[in-house]
Scaffold this motif. Sequence first.
Motif, PDB file in Angstrom:
ATOM      1  N   GLY A  34       0.802  -1.206   0.000  1.00  0.00           N
ATOM      2  CA  GLY A  34       0.000   0.000   0.000  1.00  0.00           C
ATOM      3  C   GLY A  34       0.836   1.258   0.000  1.00  0.00           C
ATOM      4  N   ILE A  35       0.155   2.390  -0.174  1.00  0.00           N
ATOM      5  CA  ILE A  35       0.761   3.717  -0.134  1.00  0.00           C
ATOM      6  C   ILE A  35      -0.132   4.603   0.734  1.00  0.00           C
ATOM      7  CG2 ILE A  35       1.382   5.765  -1.480  1.00  0.00           C
ATOM      8  CD1 ILE A  35       1.712   3.893  -3.911  1.00  0.00           C
ATOM      9  N   VAL A  36       0.453   5.293   1.707  1.00  0.00           N
ATOM     10  CA  VAL A  36      -0.272   6.274   2.512  1.00  0.00           C
ATOM     11  C   VAL A  36       0.081   7.656   1.983  1.00  0.00           C
ATOM     12  CG1 VAL A  36      -0.620   7.258   4.807  1.00  0.00           C
ATOM     13  CG2 VAL A  36      -0.290   4.793   4.553  1.00  0.00           C
ATOM     14  N   ASP A  37      -0.944   8.444   1.620  1.00  0.00           N
ATOM     15  CA  ASP A  37      -0.648   9.766   1.066  1.00  0.00           C
ATOM     16  C   ASP A  37      -0.433  10.785   2.184  1.00  0.00           C
ATOM     17  OD1 ASP A  37      -3.127  10.716   1.945  1.00  0.00           O
ATOM     18  OD2 ASP A  37      -4.074  10.606  -0.035  1.00  0.00           O
ATOM     19  N   GLU A  38      -0.195  12.022   1.794  1.00  0.00           N
ATOM     20  CA  GLU A  38       0.136  13.060   2.766  1.00  0.00           C
ATOM     21  C   GLU A  38      -1.032  13.385   3.696  1.00  0.00           C
ATOM     22  OE1 GLU A  38      -1.427  14.729  -1.018  1.00  0.00           O
ATOM     23  OE2 GLU A  38       0.177  13.317  -0.475  1.00  0.00           O
ATOM     24  N   ASP A  39      -2.255  12.993   3.314  1.00  0.00           N
ATOM     25  CA  ASP A  39      -3.429  13.233   4.156  1.00  0.00           C
ATOM     26  C   ASP A  39      -3.783  12.035   5.024  1.00  0.00           C
ATOM     27  OD1 ASP A  39      -3.843  15.823   3.082  1.00  0.00           O
ATOM     28  OD2 ASP A  39      -4.805  14.927   1.321  1.00  0.00           O
ATOM     29  N   GLY A  40      -2.991  10.962   4.931  1.00  0.00           N
ATOM     30  CA  GLY A  40      -3.245   9.776   5.738  1.00  0.00           C
ATOM     31  C   GLY A  40      -4.172   8.767   5.097  1.00  0.00           C
ATOM     32  N   TYR A  41      -4.525   8.960   3.819  1.00  0.00           N
ATOM     33  CA  TYR A  41      -5.393   8.012   3.108  1.00  0.00           C
ATOM     34  C   TYR A  41      -4.546   6.879   2.538  1.00  0.00           C
ATOM     35  CZ  TYR A  41      -9.314  11.290   3.353  1.00  0.00           C
ATOM     36  OH  TYR A  41     -10.325  12.108   3.783  1.00  0.00           O
ATOM     37  N   LEU A  42      -5.027   5.662   2.734  1.00  0.00           N
ATOM     38  CA  LEU A  42      -4.304   4.476   2.285  1.00  0.00           C
ATOM     39  C   LEU A  42      -4.841   3.993   0.940  1.00  0.00           C
ATOM     40  CD1 LEU A  42      -2.370   2.018   2.818  1.00  0.00           C
ATOM     41  CD2 LEU A  42      -4.304   0.944   4.017  1.00  0.00           C
ATOM     42  N   ARG A  43      -3.937   3.709   0.037  1.00  0.00           N
ATOM     43  CA  ARG A  43      -4.313   3.072  -1.229  1.00  0.00           C
ATOM     44  C   ARG A  43      -3.660   1.703  -1.282  1.00  0.00           C
ATOM     45  NH1 ARG A  43      -2.293   2.958  -6.632  1.00  0.00           N
ATOM     46  NH2 ARG A  43      -0.647   4.469  -6.149  1.00  0.00           N
ATOM     47  N   ILE A  44      -4.472   0.673  -1.446  1.00  0.00           N
ATOM     48  CA  ILE A  44      -3.953  -0.687  -1.545  1.00  0.00           C
ATOM     49  C   ILE A  44      -3.496  -0.924  -2.985  1.00  0.00           C
ATOM     50  CG2 ILE A  44      -4.466  -3.147  -1.331  1.00  0.00           C
ATOM     51  CD1 ILE A  44      -4.314  -1.682   1.324  1.00  0.00           C
ATOM     52  N   VAL A  45      -2.247  -1.293  -3.145  1.00  0.00           N
ATOM     53  CA  VAL A  45      -1.700  -1.530  -4.477  1.00  0.00           C
ATOM     54  C   VAL A  45      -1.938  -2.973  -4.901  1.00  0.00           C
ATOM     55  CG1 VAL A  45       0.400  -1.496  -5.869  1.00  0.00           C
ATOM     56  CG2 VAL A  45       0.027   0.272  -4.138  1.00  0.00           C
ATOM     57  N   ASP A  46      -1.646  -3.900  -4.015  1.00  0.00           N
ATOM     58  CA  ASP A  46      -1.876  -5.313  -4.327  1.00  0.00           C
ATOM     59  C   ASP A  46      -1.426  -6.169  -3.158  1.00  0.00           C
ATOM     60  OD1 ASP A  46      -2.751  -7.409  -6.089  1.00  0.00           O
ATOM     61  OD2 ASP A  46      -1.970  -6.240  -7.754  1.00  0.00           O
ATOM     62  N   ARG A  47      -1.632  -7.473  -3.294  1.00  0.00           N
ATOM     63  CA  ARG A  47      -1.073  -8.424  -2.359  1.00  0.00           C
ATOM     64  C   ARG A  47       0.386  -8.667  -2.728  1.00  0.00           C
ATOM     65  NH1 ARG A  47      -2.652  -9.934   2.351  1.00  0.00           N
ATOM     66  NH2 ARG A  47      -1.909 -12.058   2.067  1.00  0.00           N
ATOM     67  N   ILE A  48       1.259  -8.792  -1.731  1.00  0.00           N
ATOM     68  CA  ILE A  48       2.671  -9.065  -2.009  1.00  0.00           C
ATOM     69  C   ILE A  48       2.806 -10.335  -2.838  1.00  0.00           C
ATOM     70  CG2 ILE A  48       4.841  -9.787  -0.914  1.00  0.00           C
ATOM     71  CD1 ILE A  48       4.251  -7.812   1.327  1.00  0.00           C
TER      72      ILE A  48
END
Length: 489
Positions: free
Chosen positions: A373-387
């Motif tokens: 995942g990636i956490v943006d500067e506002d604290g929102y998480l985006r799930i990219v994928d399963r490892i």
Amino acid sequence: MSPLAEIPFARAAQDPTGSCLRDGERAFDNARFAADVRRLAQRLGALGIAPGDTVAVMLPNCAEIVTTMFAAWYRGSALTPVNAALTDDEARYQLQDSAAAVLVGDERARELAASVGIAWLDAASIDGDDLAVEPDDGPAAAADDFALIIYTSGTTGRPKGVLLDHANLDAMSGSLVEHFSLSAADTSLLVLPLFHANGLIAGTLAPLRAGGDVVVAPRFAPDTFWELVETARPTYFSAVPTIYAVLDARTTREVDTSSLRFLVCGAAPMPAELIMRFEKRFGVPVVEGYGLSESSVASNINPLDGPRKPGTVGIALPGQEVAVVSPSGEHLPPGARGEVVIRGANVMRGYLGRPEETAKVIKDGWLHTGDVGIVDEDGYLRIVDRIKDLIIRGGENIYPKEIEECLYAHPAVLEAAVVGRPDAVLGEVPVAYVAPRPGRVVAPEELRVHCAARLARYKVPEQFEVRTELPKNSVGKLVKGLLREPSQV
């Protein structure tokens, strides 16, 4: 004393005739529900069920599952819900692995209980109109007692029992009540099955704790679903992306959604385009969330009051910390891609009887999810994928979710799944499986052109296969493991 075990009786004392639980034509007020819970708990006691034991229940979605959960807690016991769709061998494995002392269910359950040498209790005898119950000492559950043993889907081997204690569920349900501002005015429509943490905690425990009402829906049927919403008048429900996609594709009439104040999507990533289309069409905000059984169901959800970012799973819920880390465990800054980790009072006690596997996922108090995942500067998480879903094609990293998002943007696509296929030269190549929307036809070459116009060349799937439907588990989540099998390619 666990405050959760007290919920039925506190509600009955405060408002005996208030609505509590509905199941088809049956309606349970607070007094009747509390009496059913106490009566069932006393019957469990007569069978010798004691604090520390495990009570199993195996039924399709119905009020009796909820009654059994609270009755087990009344005895100081844990509940393990068994999926009624399991084969006999699969059900026996769960009963034996969880060391269940009794199985609540139907005639099939009686045969299964006998085959593993445990007691059986007829679910048909639970519901009763008599409010008179013998006096006793009241609920026995403590905060550190196990409350639920939820079994994982078993996509990577034998299912594991996730141990959640009352403190976990207290933290989780309280967090959901706070995030959604749940109150006595709320009614949850239970769409998802009650053998999973989502249905039991987010769909049942949280609204009951808030003083609200729960409507147990029958098995999801798109042709009658909106009629149920219009009749039951829920304020929210939680579902998986497949259900939203099917409702969007098959709804042909105007529907009354005025009772709904929000909808929740979880279990799998929901395409941002579908979220926005569904919201615009039905006039209800859809908040995507993220969590695992190991985190008591939810850790991130988009806010109702504040910016919602389609394509993300929102901000961390109250009382939880969510971060991303490098392979070496270093916490990464906003915008960096890494493994999602979670910390909070909601994190499971561990896997039942599997200390080594527990130690692999809980390190220094952080639950390692296996998700990228990636956490943006506002604290929102985006799930990219399963490892484990990462595809490495000739040294290039490919995240299937990116390709799936592209496929979902095609107007004829209802479902999409991308998996890796071994390749003698490149190591792995992506392969796409697609199911079209009802009444639509799409050719593999059309999908190839669509992807080639939007993705780097190395990300375009090597092969496209169109099927009438894709394999899903009991919750409606796509099962990629079946698509990876050689016979499926």
